[in-house]
Design an enzyme around this catalytic site. Sequence first.
Site, PDB file in Angstrom:
ATOM      1  CG  ASP A   1      -8.679   2.322   4.102  1.00  0.00           C
ATOM      2  OD1 ASP A   1      -9.393   1.434   3.600  1.00  0.00           O
ATOM      3  OD2 ASP A   1      -7.473   2.136   4.406  1.00  0.00           O
TER       4      ASP A   1
ATOM      5  CE  LYS B   1      -3.026  -1.131   3.368  1.00  0.00           C
ATOM      6  NZ  LYS B   1      -4.284  -1.062   4.149  1.00  0.00           N
TER       7      LYS B   1
END
Length: 288
Positions: free
Chosen positions: A108, A72
């Site tokens: 997110d 990520k």
Amino acid sequence: MQGIAGTTRLYGIFGYPIAHSLSPVMHTLAFQHHALDCLYVPFPVLPERLAAAVAGAVALGICGFNVTIPHKEAILSLLDEVSIEARFVGAVNTVRVEAGRTIGYNTDGAGFMQPLRALNLPLTDMPVCVLGAGGAARAITMALLQAGCPMLTVANRTHERSERLVRALLERFPRVRLQAMPWTHAAQIAQQSVLIVNATSVGLHQGEGTLLPERCFRGDHVVYDIVYRPLYTPLLRAAQRCGATVIPGLDMLIGQGAEAFRLWTGLPFPVAMVQHELHTLLQAEVLT
Ligand code: ATR
């Protein structure tokens, strides 16, 4: 399931290991729901092959992919463009490939907000505390402030990390009442808040105990845990016993998937159906 044809559009997820990811299940359900000619594949990508995998995805005409541990952060420097949120968080979890260009996002924060919006909470009027200052906490705190949250306290085991996060947030939101409090004050801060968020990984491992003592919780609390395995963490169970409203991490997982799906297809995610299926799947995991 629809067959694969010359027209099938390919999506997937890059991670290592990747076998336990719920994303293939989620996105396959959503593609089927909309009867899209699309396929979602888990790709086990070794850290040293990430650059090759990104170039390969573009070369193969893959339309988009999710990114998970351990890629990520590393993927940021490999993309053509990165969203403001992903830059702030320092992590990308969704990539869209458009005319050979790769654009990275972090969904997110938006995913975290979806269950809160569904509950219709008065977010512009709520004191909030976030426990944790890692990548997830960075995404969550930015999303909360973008949504107009006026009062936010961050507490993290490593205090300097929460101080750093608060400083970065204050640069963008100078008018918000923001503070970093020492970890030892977590219970006190939680009591003074209405929305309590666990953005740490505590709860993931059996026998870890809970972050906050049960006496912290009240009936007017909303307690949100980002951990989704187990479905109901010890923290959520304690809050539930005190009559608090609880939001399990599964809802955020689905929310971030829904946002990725929207970025790729422009279509709404079948949230209730996916929630039902994943609930059943995670409950079965507990029993096996
Ligand atoms: P993510 O990207 O999922 O947020 P991360 O950046 O590694 O992952 O952050 C993990 C978070 O969980 C951090 O806030 C970490 O606290 P530290 O900054 O002090 O490491 C927190 N965390 C992990 N284990 C913890 C524990 N046993 N007690 C308290 N906090 C914990």
